[in-house]
Design a protein around this motif. Structure first.
Motif, mmCIF file in Angstrom:
data_model
loop_
_atom_site.group_PDB
_atom_site.id
_atom_site.type_symbol
_atom_site.label_atom_id
_atom_site.label_comp_id
_atom_site.label_asym_id
_atom_site.label_seq_id
_atom_site.Cartn_x
_atom_site.Cartn_y
_atom_site.Cartn_z
ATOM 1 N N ASN A 93 86.814 54.657 -25.147
ATOM 2 C CA ASN A 93 86.444 56.068 -25.232
ATOM 3 C C ASN A 93 86.750 56.822 -23.953
ATOM 4 N N GLU B 264 79.864 64.711 -24.952
ATOM 5 C CA GLU B 264 79.535 63.338 -25.294
ATOM 6 C C GLU B 264 78.033 63.165 -25.337
ATOM 7 N N ARG C 43 77.986 59.031 -32.280
ATOM 8 C CA ARG C 43 78.942 59.808 -33.060
ATOM 9 C C ARG C 43 78.215 60.997 -33.672
ATOM 10 N N PRO D 185 78.841 63.830 -36.130
ATOM 11 C CA PRO D 185 79.880 64.126 -37.122
ATOM 12 C C PRO D 185 80.114 65.619 -37.299
ATOM 13 N N ARG E 47 78.940 69.454 -33.926
ATOM 14 C CA ARG E 47 79.216 69.307 -32.492
ATOM 15 C C ARG E 47 79.188 70.658 -31.785
ATOM 16 N N ALA F 168 71.852 62.560 -36.693
ATOM 17 C CA ALA F 168 72.757 61.784 -35.837
ATOM 18 C C ALA F 168 72.032 61.281 -34.591
#
Length: 392
Positions: free
Chosen positions: A7, A59, A69, A71, A76, A123
């Motif tokens: 990553n 992040e 993660r 999604p 985001r 999430a």
């Protein structure tokens, strides 16, 4: 290869020989940031807590260094919007505009927003039980109530405050090194063009550049003018109107006997200010120009760093410890043994959790075992297109 490396790293392999990584003289090299060398992973220590990263691409990290993660782009974007407001409530109608502005609004905008909030909470909760509570609803909208220590931008600012209250230039430089190492790229890099992060991005970038200037000044005070010149040339080219950067560059050039180039740098600043803004250089840098013209003795290096016997060099360039390292005795012992046994040891973990402190403390402990000392090599600024030269 660990997932965290995939990553964070570009894939390079320079084919170093077996045994500890060394300079041509045989001096062991301790790397503070090795994200550019995943293919050389041998030993690694996980360090981490649930936290959010905005000093680069967005992040989210859970405990045990697990990348969370989040999604879907709009989820985001919602998280980025909340982080950009630093714990303040963002009105629901503002969030709707930020997420769907410039496109067709959903039939039920508030309902669609609530769905995105639910997705974000889910999430976070799946990654770390209880984390859904970080996203709170408060009239007239939502806020992200994350502790200061869990957001890299807040940790960066905390380190800046600490550096500005530190009088010793070596300790100050060490703290600023830690602060600048938190940056993985431009702030909110994957949302940098979005209006809802524009103010936060501009503020963080100004703080970063100020930290860079303060770091350069501290290093100049330590007598590092020769090594600073190349870095400052690049920085001044990127930010030609920043007088503080110019001043450090001019002082560095003067101290290595390049007075004419120092004056040329001032002349370029004056020309650009006049042509682009209709302004003149400020009194501080004008006073520096006058001091250079009269060869003021006060401009000379007083650190003592340049008084070494020709042909010799310092045993180390490791920064002095700002304070004691607490609770890491086992990790220190493990790292010391790994460095003795392996050609490369990489510490991994989110920014700000203590990798630099642990690495430099380990290096200091090992310094006496190597005749040529142990040296710090800064690689944090290297991007994918910049490859350091390999052996030979």
């Amino acid at each position: 290869m660990p997932a965290s490396c995939r990553n964070h790293c570009a894939a390079y392999d320079f084919g170093f020989p077996s045994g500890p990584l060394r300079a041509a003289s045989g001096t062991p090299l301790v790397y503070r940031d090795l994200r550019s060398f995943p293919s050389l992973w041998v030993g690694w220590v996980r360090l981490g807590l649930m936290q959010f990263g905005v000093l680069g691409p967005l992040e989210v990290w859970a405990t045990k260094e697990r990348l969370v993660r989040v999604p879907e782009v709009k989820v985001r974007a919602l998280l980025a919007d909340l982080l950009a407001h630093n714990g303040r409530v963002v009105p629901a109608d503002r969030l709707v505009e930020d997420l769907w502005g410039g496109s067709t609004l959903p039939a039920n905008p508030l309902g669609a927003l609530q769905a995105k909030v639910s997705q974000l909470r889910r999430a976070l909760e799946e990654a770390e039980p209880g984390s859904r509570e970080l996203v709170v609803h408060r009239a007239p909208g939502y806020a992200l109530k994350a502790p200061d220590t869990s957001v890299d931008a807040d940790r960066f600012r905390t380190l800046l405050v600490r550096a500005r209250t530190t009088e010793d230039p070596r300790a100050k430089a060490a703290v600023l090194t830690d602060a600048l190492s938190l940056w993985r790229g431009p702030a909110f890099a994957d949302f940098a063009d979005e209006p809802f992060v524009r103010v936060a991005v501009a503020s963080l970038e100004e703080e970063r550049l100020t930290a860079v200037e303060e770091h350069a000044e501290a290093r100049l005070e330590l007598g590092e003018h020769s090594t600073l010149i190349g870095e400052l040339t690049t920085l001044v080219a990127a930010h030609p109107l920043r007088e503080r950067l110019r001043a450090v560059q001019m002082r560095s050039l003067y101290r290595v006997g390049r007075s004419s180039e120092a004056l040329d740098s001032y002349a370029e600043l004056r020309r650009r200010l006049d042509q682009e803004l209709g302004l003149s250089p400020g009194p501080a840098i004008e006073a520096l120009r006058q001091a250079i013209l009269r060869q003021d003795p006060g401009l000379q290096d007083t650190s003592g760093a340049s008084n070494a016997i020709p042909g010799t060099r310092s045993r180390t360039n490791l920064p002095a410890g700002v304070n004691s390292l607490v609770g890491r005795d086992e990790a220190l012992r493990e790292l010391q043994q790994l460095v003795r046994d392996r050609r490369l040891v990489t510490l991994t973990g989110p920014g700000g959790v203590g990798k630099t402190r642990l690495a430099t403390a380990t290096a200091r402990e090992l310094d006496g075992e190597f005749p040529d000392g142990v040296w710090l090599v800064e690689l944090a600024g290297l991007g994918g297109a910049e490859r350091p030269a390999g052996p030979g």
